[in-house]
Design an enzyme around this catalytic site. Sequence first.
Site, short mmCIF file in Angstrom:
data_model
loop_
_atom_site.label_atom_id
_atom_site.label_comp_id
_atom_site.label_asym_id
_atom_site.label_seq_id
_atom_site.Cartn_x
_atom_site.Cartn_y
_atom_site.Cartn_z
N PHE A 121 0.82 -1.29 -0.13
CA PHE A 121 0.03 0.01 0.02
C PHE A 121 0.95 1.26 0.00
O PHE A 121 2.20 1.16 0.23
CB PHE A 121 -0.96 -0.03 1.32
CG PHE A 121 -0.03 0.02 2.55
CD1 PHE A 121 0.20 1.17 3.23
CD2 PHE A 121 0.19 -1.30 3.23
CE1 PHE A 121 1.04 1.22 4.22
CE2 PHE A 121 1.01 -1.40 4.37
CZ PHE A 121 1.12 -0.04 5.07
N PHE A 179 2.54 3.93 1.86
CA PHE A 179 3.64 3.49 1.44
C PHE A 179 4.24 2.46 2.28
O PHE A 179 5.19 2.82 3.41
CB PHE A 179 4.46 4.83 1.24
CG PHE A 179 4.16 5.69 0.39
CD1 PHE A 179 3.93 5.43 -1.16
CD2 PHE A 179 3.30 7.04 0.72
CE1 PHE A 179 3.24 6.44 -1.86
CE2 PHE A 179 2.69 7.88 -0.15
CZ PHE A 179 2.92 7.61 -1.54
CU1 CUA Z 1 4.94 1.47 -3.70
CU2 CUA Z 1 6.46 2.30 -5.11
#
Ligand code: CUA
Length: 178
Positions: free
Chosen positions: A85, A87
């Site tokens: 996802f 981050f």
């Molecule tokens: Cu997640 Cu680049």
Amino acid sequence: MDEHELHRRVLTYERGWIAFALGMLVLFLALIGYTLGGQLAGVVPHGEAERVDPARVRVEGPWADPARLVVKTAPGRYTVHALAFAFGFQPNPIEVPQGAEVTFKITSPDVIHGFHVEGTPINVEVIPGRVAVVRFTFRRAGEYRVVCNQYCGLGHHTMFGRLIVVPSQGEAVEGDGR
Ligand code: CUA
């Protein structure tokens, strides 16, 4: 030429252009279909492609259930339900035993990410709505870094995870295998 004849010629001329336009329309639609078909065929990740609702993966199903993130499915076999996802990765760290055959099922709740376990051939594209499936047996115990290798937004370069291969106790595990 009389008015009748003129009318007939104009009509023929117009029909010609209408036929041409329809022909172009059919050609363009065919090209669009061809391109889409090629793209869809091109982005199917590795092997089996299951479908999943990206809006719901965080609230229901195996990716939302802590007890099912890493599951032992048989002796020496594990399934990992991982999320990539913005981050990060879940679970983090991922813990699997050395020498077990691990099936990763990875999906994304938002945008396209990558799931690459450094030092291994595990490297898949993670597409929202699809489940990337990849199998691997870790012969070497220790910590591996998981990286996203698809540009996914401003935090892309901070998107890392950890995978820990826990040394197997007891039975000897054959060499490194790499
Ligand atoms: Cu997640 Cu680049």
